[in-house]
Design a protein around this motif. Structure first.
Motif, short mmCIF file in Angstrom:
data_model
loop_
_atom_site.label_atom_id
_atom_site.label_comp_id
_atom_site.label_asym_id
_atom_site.label_seq_id
_atom_site.Cartn_x
_atom_site.Cartn_y
_atom_site.Cartn_z
N ASP A 40 0.82 -1.22 0.00
CA ASP A 40 0.00 0.00 0.00
C ASP A 40 0.85 1.26 0.00
OD1 ASP A 40 -2.31 -1.42 -0.08
OD2 ASP A 40 -2.81 -1.19 2.04
N PHE A 41 2.08 1.15 0.48
CA PHE A 41 2.97 2.31 0.54
C PHE A 41 3.68 2.57 -0.79
CE2 PHE A 41 2.49 0.62 4.77
CZ PHE A 41 2.43 1.73 5.60
N ALA A 42 3.63 1.60 -1.71
CA ALA A 42 4.48 1.65 -2.91
C ALA A 42 4.21 2.85 -3.81
CB ALA A 42 4.33 0.34 -3.69
N PRO A 43 2.97 3.21 -4.13
CA PRO A 43 2.77 4.33 -5.06
C PRO A 43 3.44 5.62 -4.59
CG PRO A 43 0.73 3.12 -4.77
CD PRO A 43 1.68 2.58 -3.77
N VAL A 44 3.32 5.92 -3.31
CA VAL A 44 3.97 7.11 -2.77
C VAL A 44 5.46 6.87 -2.59
CG1 VAL A 44 4.07 8.68 -0.80
CG2 VAL A 44 1.86 7.84 -1.62
N GLY A 45 5.83 5.71 -2.04
CA GLY A 45 7.23 5.43 -1.74
C GLY A 45 8.11 5.40 -2.97
N ILE A 46 7.63 4.81 -4.05
CA ILE A 46 8.45 4.73 -5.27
C ILE A 46 8.69 6.12 -5.84
CG2 ILE A 46 8.46 3.94 -7.67
CD1 ILE A 46 7.01 1.42 -6.73
N GLY A 47 7.64 6.94 -5.91
CA GLY A 47 7.80 8.29 -6.44
C GLY A 47 8.75 9.13 -5.61
N VAL A 48 8.60 9.09 -4.29
CA VAL A 48 9.49 9.85 -3.41
C VAL A 48 10.92 9.34 -3.51
CG1 VAL A 48 9.99 10.37 -0.99
CG2 VAL A 48 7.63 10.48 -1.82
N THR A 49 11.09 8.02 -3.58
CA THR A 49 12.43 7.45 -3.67
C THR A 49 13.14 7.87 -4.95
OG1 THR A 49 11.77 5.53 -2.34
CG2 THR A 49 13.74 5.29 -3.71
N LEU A 50 12.45 7.80 -6.08
CA LEU A 50 13.07 8.18 -7.35
C LEU A 50 13.47 9.66 -7.35
CD1 LEU A 50 10.81 6.26 -9.90
CD2 LEU A 50 13.14 5.68 -9.17
N ALA A 51 12.59 10.52 -6.84
CA ALA A 51 12.92 11.94 -6.78
C ALA A 51 14.11 12.19 -5.85
CB ALA A 51 11.70 12.74 -6.32
N GLY A 52 14.11 11.50 -4.72
CA GLY A 52 15.22 11.65 -3.79
C GLY A 52 16.54 11.17 -4.35
#
Length: 610
Positions: free
Chosen positions: A195-207
């Motif tokens: 459930d965390f993946a949609p937000v987590g992946i986007g934040v991780t890539l930007a970071g």
């Protein structure tokens, strides 16, 4: 006109209101004192958490029969299990094998940062982020040494990447597990593993983009003390191995075998032709049944022996004992008064008389070592001994040996390359399908590794960060007291009053920003336990969906990029890189602003506010 309530009823209501207000005051004082003690940093954080718990019980805001409810919380069990699985994967050698073809290609600084940080972030999504960082810490130090770069340029990006990657799944970081527990307690159902993946992946890539090019903001003139394992490093040992006919290195050269050790291993002697000893050149061909004397750290020898399928001379295969009385390996130094000085292992008959095998000898003048079994033991020699752990202290005392600082030596133990990764992967799949709860699934994976002999029970217990678990378990009842006394509603009401002029997205950004500001001074797990109920209460005050606010707290609690004290990953790299307290914000501030800018719209899109 309605008649007023009886006097007794009005007095009761007044007293109830006073009691609730008093309990709220007590909880706020306890949490404020806890925060102050965390900042003061004179007491261990687990001790501070226990003091907070005991104070809450004594002052009556936590019922005595619920004081230890946190120790049975599924989040605590899951965190412990993930730490153990991380240690099993790290010690299996699986990652060493997987990364070997890639390391020679990491030459450009930006490529080094991006590839290593990306791998840490990816791994952090499926194992504890501190464990993922620990896996790649020696890899980063090796890359820095080979390319002549300062470790400071690599270690902070890796630490930040571990925090970002932990956002991707439920098991990536303790705050996600705790947030899921809060949602289960308040709303009846926890979050799923992805459930965390949609937000987590986007934040991780930007970071990762900011980290890849922003590492230049880090002061690179720092000088660290080396990797944690180097703290215990001694001069190289001499180890005897036999080349079985099935070894893939039969017919290959000595140089090939030394290359397998990546420059940290030397073949000093070859014994063949009826026990004749030769000093080989690099072009010498390795033959079946050769006995090789290898010089190098036991961890390097272990890795090369596994890759080349070499057999330790004099060593017996370890069969782990689930009861805890199994075999293991210890390092010890020969004291000046030791009765074995001047004797050889063959004369001492170590295995028959004392139940131990000699696997390696460390000595400054290694030219004096021809065969381990025939070498005379001298004062100051370092020995690697294999035997039953429960009897090892008595054996060392009898032989006049002092144990050295314990390391995770696996020399002489069987290799389980794929099993820890396979078992962990199976646990992730089972948890994803919902067949079993996450805590039960990962605990079952740990038990499977212990029972199969892949992970000795002593190492399993040693992999658990007990202070972290005590912190979580002790603060869970305290944070629940904030909710039961109405403290969360009080805080949420105050925040809601200030947010009435803000749009829902603005309220979401404010709760995320507030959580990120609290995390550097309050442990990330404690931040979740304090801020999550406030987020739910705030959503209720504003008539909004609580899920995006819980997600905002999860992201904010995991993203401390400003200090070395808010998360263990940041603390772990401080000494090896030689960072100072004020170094972190230089790269951490741009990363924090990026997380804030990217996470808010992603959360609002994935989890509708209304």
């Amino acid at each position: 006109m309605a008649s007023p309530p009886p006097m007794g009823r009005r007095v009761t209501e007044c007293r109830l209101q006073v009691a609730v207000t008093a309990d709220q005051t007590i909880v706020f004082i306890i949490l404020g004192g806890t925060l102050g003690l965390f900042i003061w940093n004179r007491w261990r954080f687990d001790v501070v958490a226990l003091v907070a718990l005991l104070s809450s019980v004594v002052l009556g805001v936590v019922p005595a029969d619920e004081a230890f409810a946190g120790f049975s919380d599924p989040a605590v069990v899951t965190v412990a299990a993930v730490l153990v699985l991380s240690a099993a994967i790290r010690s299996s050698g699986f990652l060493d094998m997987a990364l070997k073809p890639l390391l020679p290609r990491l030459t450009h600084p930006d490529v080094q940062v991006f590839v290593l940080a990306g791998m840490v972030a990816l791994l952090s999504g499926f194992m504890n982020n501190v464990g993922a960082l620990a896996v790649f810490l020696p890899v980063a130090l090796r890359v820095a040494q080979r390319t002549g770069r300062s470790p400071a340029a690599l270690l902070m990006p890796l630490s930040f990447a571990s925090l970002l990657g932990g956002l991707i799944t439920l098991i990536g970081t303790p705050p996600n597990l705790l947030i899921s527990g809060v949602r289960r307690d308040m709303l009846g159902e926890g979050f799923g593993i992805f459930d965390f993946a949609p937000v987590g992946i986007g934040v991780t890539l930007a970071g990762l983009v900011i980290i890849t090019f922003g590492w230049r903001l880090i002061p690179t003139d720092r000088r660290g003390r080396g990797a944690p394992e180097d703290t215990f490093r001694i001069e190289d040992y001499t180890t005897e191995v036999r080349v079985p006919p099935t070894s893939p290195f039969v017919g290959r050269t000595v140089a090939d075998l030394e290359e397998e050790g990546e420059g940290d291993l030397t073949v000093s002697t070859i014994i063949r032709d009826r026990m004749r000893e030769y000093v080989p050149h690099g072009h010498w061909i390795i033959l079946s049944d050769d006995i090789l004397l290898l010089e190098g750290d036991p961890s390097v020898v272990k890795r090369v022996a596994d890759a080349a399928e070499l057999a330790l001379v004099g060593g017996e295969e370890i069969a782990a004992d689930p009861s805890g009385g199994g075999y293991g390996v210890m390092e010890a130094v020969v004291t000046d008064s030791s009765p074995i000085i001047g004797s050889s292992p063959a004369q001492l008959q170590l295995r028959r008389r004392h139940g131990v095998n000699l696997l390696a000898i460390g000595r400054r003048d290694r030219t004096e070592i021809s065969r381990l079994n025939r070498s005379k033991i001298s004062a100051g020699d370092k020995l690697v001994l294999q035997g039953r752990l429960e009897g090892m202290p008595e054996t060392l005392s009898t032989l006049g040996l002092l144990p050295l600082a314990e390391r995770n030596l696996r020399l002489g133990q069987p290799r389980h390359l794929w099993l820890p990764a396979a078992v962990t992967g199976a646990a992730v799949i089972v948890a994803t399908t919902g067949l079993l709860p996450v805590s039960v699934t990962f605990l079952a994976a740990v038990v499977a590794l212990v029972v199969s002999g892949t992970l000795p029970l002593k190492e399993a217990y040693g992999a658990v960060e007990w202070p972290v678990l005590i912190l979580l378990a002790a603060l869970i009842p305290v944070s629940e007291a904030l909710q039961t006394t109405g403290g969360t509603e009080l805080l949420a009401g105050a925040l809601a009053e200030g947010m009435r002029a803000l749009p829902p997205v603005g309220a979401l950004a404010l709760i995320l920003g507030a959580t990120m500001l609290v995390t550097p001074v309050l442990n990330n797990a404690a931040t979740v336990l304090v801020m999550a109920p406030i987020g739910v209460g705030l959503a209720g005050q504003l008539g909004l969906n609580p899920d995006p606010f819980l997600m905002a707290v999860a992201v904010g609690a995991s993203c401390d990029f400003l200090t070395p004290i808010g998360h263990q990953s940041n603390t772990l790299v401080m000494s090896p890189a030689g960072y100072r307290f004020g170094d972190y914000w230089r790269l951490g501030l741009p990363v924090s602003l990026t997380v804030l800018a990217v996470a808010v719209p992603l959360i609002a899109w994935t989890w509708p506010l209304s």
